[in-house]
Motif scaffolding. Structure first.
Motif, mmCIF file in Angstrom:
data_model
loop_
_atom_site.group_PDB
_atom_site.id
_atom_site.type_symbol
_atom_site.label_atom_id
_atom_site.label_comp_id
_atom_site.label_asym_id
_atom_site.label_seq_id
_atom_site.Cartn_x
_atom_site.Cartn_y
_atom_site.Cartn_z
ATOM 1 N N VAL A 1 0.833 -1.200 0.000
ATOM 2 C CA VAL A 1 0.000 0.000 0.000
ATOM 3 C C VAL A 1 0.871 1.255 0.000
ATOM 4 N N ASP A 2 0.273 2.338 -0.470
ATOM 5 C CA ASP A 2 0.941 3.638 -0.471
ATOM 6 C C ASP A 2 1.079 4.101 0.977
ATOM 7 N N SER A 3 2.274 4.401 1.389
ATOM 8 C CA SER A 3 2.518 4.787 2.782
ATOM 9 C C SER A 3 1.785 6.071 3.175
ATOM 10 N N SER A 4 1.472 6.925 2.208
ATOM 11 C CA SER A 4 0.752 8.157 2.549
ATOM 12 C C SER A 4 -0.705 7.875 2.916
ATOM 13 N N ALA A 5 -1.205 6.677 2.589
ATOM 14 C CA ALA A 5 -2.581 6.303 2.911
ATOM 15 C C ALA A 5 -2.691 5.617 4.268
ATOM 16 N N VAL A 6 -1.548 5.404 4.920
ATOM 17 C CA VAL A 6 -1.529 4.700 6.205
ATOM 18 C C VAL A 6 -1.032 5.675 7.271
ATOM 19 N N PRO A 7 -1.817 5.879 8.330
ATOM 20 C CA PRO A 7 -1.391 6.845 9.346
ATOM 21 C C PRO A 7 -0.125 6.435 10.088
ATOM 22 N N TYR A 8 0.087 5.128 10.221
ATOM 23 C CA TYR A 8 1.285 4.664 10.915
ATOM 24 C C TYR A 8 1.672 3.299 10.369
ATOM 25 N N PHE A 9 2.974 3.087 10.263
ATOM 26 C CA PHE A 9 3.510 1.768 9.942
ATOM 27 C C PHE A 9 4.948 1.726 10.431
ATOM 28 N N LYS A 10 5.387 0.532 10.744
ATOM 29 C CA LYS A 10 6.777 0.355 11.175
ATOM 30 C C LYS A 10 7.680 0.490 9.950
ATOM 31 N N ALA A 11 8.852 1.044 10.156
ATOM 32 C CA ALA A 11 9.808 1.241 9.058
ATOM 33 C C ALA A 11 10.152 -0.077 8.370
ATOM 34 N N ALA A 12 10.058 -1.170 9.092
ATOM 35 C CA ALA A 12 10.383 -2.479 8.521
ATOM 36 C C ALA A 12 9.421 -2.868 7.398
ATOM 37 N N TYR A 13 8.246 -2.256 7.357
ATOM 38 C CA TYR A 13 7.271 -2.569 6.311
ATOM 39 C C TYR A 13 7.538 -1.801 5.015
ATOM 40 N N ASP A 14 8.389 -0.789 5.075
ATOM 41 C CA ASP A 14 8.666 0.032 3.885
ATOM 42 C C ASP A 14 9.517 -0.749 2.887
ATOM 43 N N VAL A 15 8.966 -0.985 1.700
ATOM 44 C CA VAL A 15 9.666 -1.736 0.657
ATOM 45 C C VAL A 15 9.988 -0.843 -0.543
ATOM 46 N N THR A 16 9.984 0.472 -0.322
ATOM 47 C CA THR A 16 10.257 1.414 -1.410
ATOM 48 C C THR A 16 11.598 1.118 -2.072
ATOM 49 N N ASP A 17 12.632 0.865 -1.277
ATOM 50 C CA ASP A 17 13.958 0.585 -1.847
ATOM 51 C C ASP A 17 13.938 -0.660 -2.731
ATOM 52 N N GLY A 18 13.206 -1.686 -2.300
ATOM 53 C CA GLY A 18 13.104 -2.905 -3.100
ATOM 54 C C GLY A 18 12.419 -2.660 -4.433
ATOM 55 N N VAL A 19 11.379 -1.829 -4.412
ATOM 56 C CA VAL A 19 10.682 -1.500 -5.659
ATOM 57 C C VAL A 19 11.571 -0.631 -6.542
ATOM 58 N N LEU A 20 12.318 0.275 -5.933
ATOM 59 C CA LEU A 20 13.269 1.087 -6.713
ATOM 60 C C LEU A 20 14.262 0.180 -7.437
ATOM 61 N N LYS A 21 14.765 -0.821 -6.731
ATOM 62 C CA LYS A 21 15.696 -1.771 -7.358
ATOM 63 C C LYS A 21 15.015 -2.500 -8.512
ATOM 64 N N GLU A 22 13.749 -2.862 -8.320
ATOM 65 C CA GLU A 22 12.966 -3.524 -9.371
ATOM 66 C C GLU A 22 12.848 -2.604 -10.599
ATOM 67 N N MET A 23 12.833 -1.295 -10.333
ATOM 68 C CA MET A 23 12.753 -0.305 -11.414
ATOM 69 C C MET A 23 14.118 -0.057 -12.061
ATOM 70 N N GLY A 24 15.168 -0.598 -11.461
ATOM 71 C CA GLY A 24 16.511 -0.365 -11.972
ATOM 72 C C GLY A 24 17.154 0.892 -11.421
ATOM 73 N N VAL A 25 16.685 1.355 -10.274
ATOM 74 C CA VAL A 25 17.195 2.580 -9.650
ATOM 75 C C VAL A 25 17.919 2.213 -8.369
#
Length: 191
Positions: free
Chosen positions: A149-173
């Motif tokens: 889910v988009d992190s801006s749609a969630v009021p709170y989440f643990k940093a361990a749930y953030d997979v942005t870096d993994g998706v960036l790698k999937e994008m080749g970034v």
């Protein structure tokens, strides 16, 4: 009876406990998408072209207005013959019509240019969004995520749930070189 209600309430919670959930910063993904810079440049260039076209139209309208003012001053000359005064007044009416038509055309062109720009931006965002959705889906399936889910749609989440870096790698970034929202300068300095 109370035990049955309690047990039924636990079923969704237990099902959620087995889910693997991740969050992503969609703004970071959009800003690092392969088309972001070219889309941004296209929109900026289009806006500059529209502004130049509108400025040219404004100058034309200002010239019509200046011509009208000169004729109006000339019509005020007490030494002017009646026939010439009528001719000037007729010219003033024509100038006024041109002025009003020019203003209407300018407003219409400004609105059309703004609508075109917004439509193009919406089209770019839709295409980027669809591509990111495919990339996130591929990442989630590859890594066993049940939901991302988009992190801006969630009021709170643990940093361990953030997979942005993994998706960036999937994008080749490279996540270390990725542009984060409010951090555009960092990417530009690395170039």
């Amino acid at each position: 009876m109370k035990k049955l209600v309690f047990a039924l309430a636990l079923v969704p919670a237990l099902a959620m406990a087995d889910m693997k959930i991740g969050t992503v910063d969609m703004m970071t993904l959009v800003r690092n998408h392969k088309t972001y810079e070219s889309n941004k440049k296209f929109l900026t260039d289009s806006e500059k072209e529209s502004t130049a076209r509108l400025d040219s139209m404004r100058k034309d309208i200002e010239k019509i207005q200046a011509d009208g003012q000169k004729l109006a001053e000339e019509a005020q000359n007490p030494m002017l013959a009646a026939g010439k005064r009528q001719e000037i007044e007729k010219q003033l009416m024509e100038i006024q019509k041109k002025f009003v038509a020019g203003q209407q055309q300018l407003r219409s062109e400004a609105m059309r240019a703004q609508q075109d720009l917004q439509a193009t931006e919406t089209k770019f965002l839709k295409i980027t969004g669809e591509d990111l959705r495919k990339t996130i889906t591929a990442f989630a399936e590859k890594n066993g995520y049940d939901m991302v889910v988009d992190s801006s749609a969630v009021p709170y989440f643990k940093a361990a749930y953030d997979v942005t870096d993994g998706v960036l790698k999937e994008m080749g970034v490279d996540p270390a070189k990725a542009v984060k929202p409010g951090n555009d300068e960092a990417k530009n300095e690395g170039k």
